[in-house]
Design a protein around this motif. Structure first.
Motif: not given
Length: 293
Positions: A9, A11-12, A74, A79, A82-83, A86
């Motif tokens: 998971q 963002e988005g 997105l 962003r 950021n993946e 994660h």
């Protein structure tokens, strides 16, 4: 670290990943190009490294097997960077090498200079997008080297902003055959991509533009060259002899990072892993082995 494949998971939505290989070397995480491409197109080539280390493929949000939201807010470089965090948390990647190809290089440089991450053994910039102005300058040089009829066709329809004209599409294919994949254009489909959703043109057009040499999207002013010197880990720059990411430009990036190395793959275009698989994979293997030593 976690093995196999699954979803993480972010963002988005969810992003898909797959880990191949059981070697004991430091894992390698691959950031694919695009925006809007997919990891399966390089899976056969990069999996050759799996004999000595785990190789982690993943599809960025909006790409491949990952979720495809339509919210354009997105589609930010930060962003996408950021993946990586994660993925690292979910897979237990405390130490790793990271390779960013083409647009993936933009994601990698953003990650390295804005997050100053720990545990990154090396950063590999493969035919990277590190500066859109530099990329556009390279594109102008290469387009001007095309035969006059092809060059004039490109200029004509660019001025008209008619990017779907049949003559324009033929002319762009001539550019791509010279600088994207000199082995074969269009390249043969990868068996690993069977059943995988195709290229996401909506993300590509929104962030980049209509062609490889026409930037009109949100990345039009992207430039991290002034911060390359902040990367303290071992760095490898690699590009193809005929790459649209011109060797002269990649050499300049290399000079901005005192501790970096540069490799130019002979007789290869932008798709270096496909054009010259043996040479390209050998360069990556030797570099990561040297880092570990």
């Amino acid at each position: 670290m976690r093995r196999g494949e699954g979803y993480v998971q972010v963002e988005g939505g969810r992003i898909w990943y797959k880990v191949v290989g059981k070697g004991k070397g430091t894992p390698l995480l691959l950031i694919h190009g695009g925006p809007g491409s997919r990891s399966c197109s390089g899976m056969a080539e990069y999996s050759l490294l799996a004999d000595e280390r785990p190789v982690i493929f993943y599809d960025q949000l909006g790409s491949g097997k990952s979720d495809r939201p339509t919210d354009t807010s997105l589609w930010r470089v930060s962003r996408f960077a950021n993946e990586i965090d994660h993925l690292r948390k979910a897979l237990g990647l405390k130490k790793l090498h990271i390779l960013g190809h083409s647009w993936g290089g933009a994601v990698l440089v953003e990650y390295m200079v804005t997050k100053k991450p720990k545990g990154v053994a090396s950063a590999i910039f493969s035919s990277p997008l590190l500066s859109t102005p530099a990329w556009m300058n390279d594109a102008r040089i290469l387009v001007n080297q095309l035969p006059a009829s092809i060059r004039d066709t490109i200029f004509k329809y660019e001025a008209l902003k008619d990017y779907q004209a049949p003559s324009y599409l033929v002319a762009t294919d001539s550019f791509y055959a010279r600088h994207l994949s000199v082995k074969q254009w269009p390249p043969a489909p990868s068996a690993e991509c069977d059943g995988v959703p195709g290229f996401n043109a909506e993300v590509y057009n929104y962030m980049w533009g209509p062609t490889e040499f026409t930037a009109t999207g949100t990345l039009v002013n992207f430039d991290r060259t002034d911060r390359l010197h902040e990367i303290k880990q071992p760095v490898l720059f690699v590009t193809g002899e005929f790459d649209e990411a011109r060797p002269e430009t990649i050499s300049h990036f290399h000079q901005l990072v005192p501790h970096s190395k540069l490799e130019i793959i002979k007789n290869a275009g932008h798709r270096t892993a496909r054009d010259q698989t043996v040479s390209y994979i050998s360069v990556l293997r030797q570099f990561m082995q040297s880092v570990q030593k």
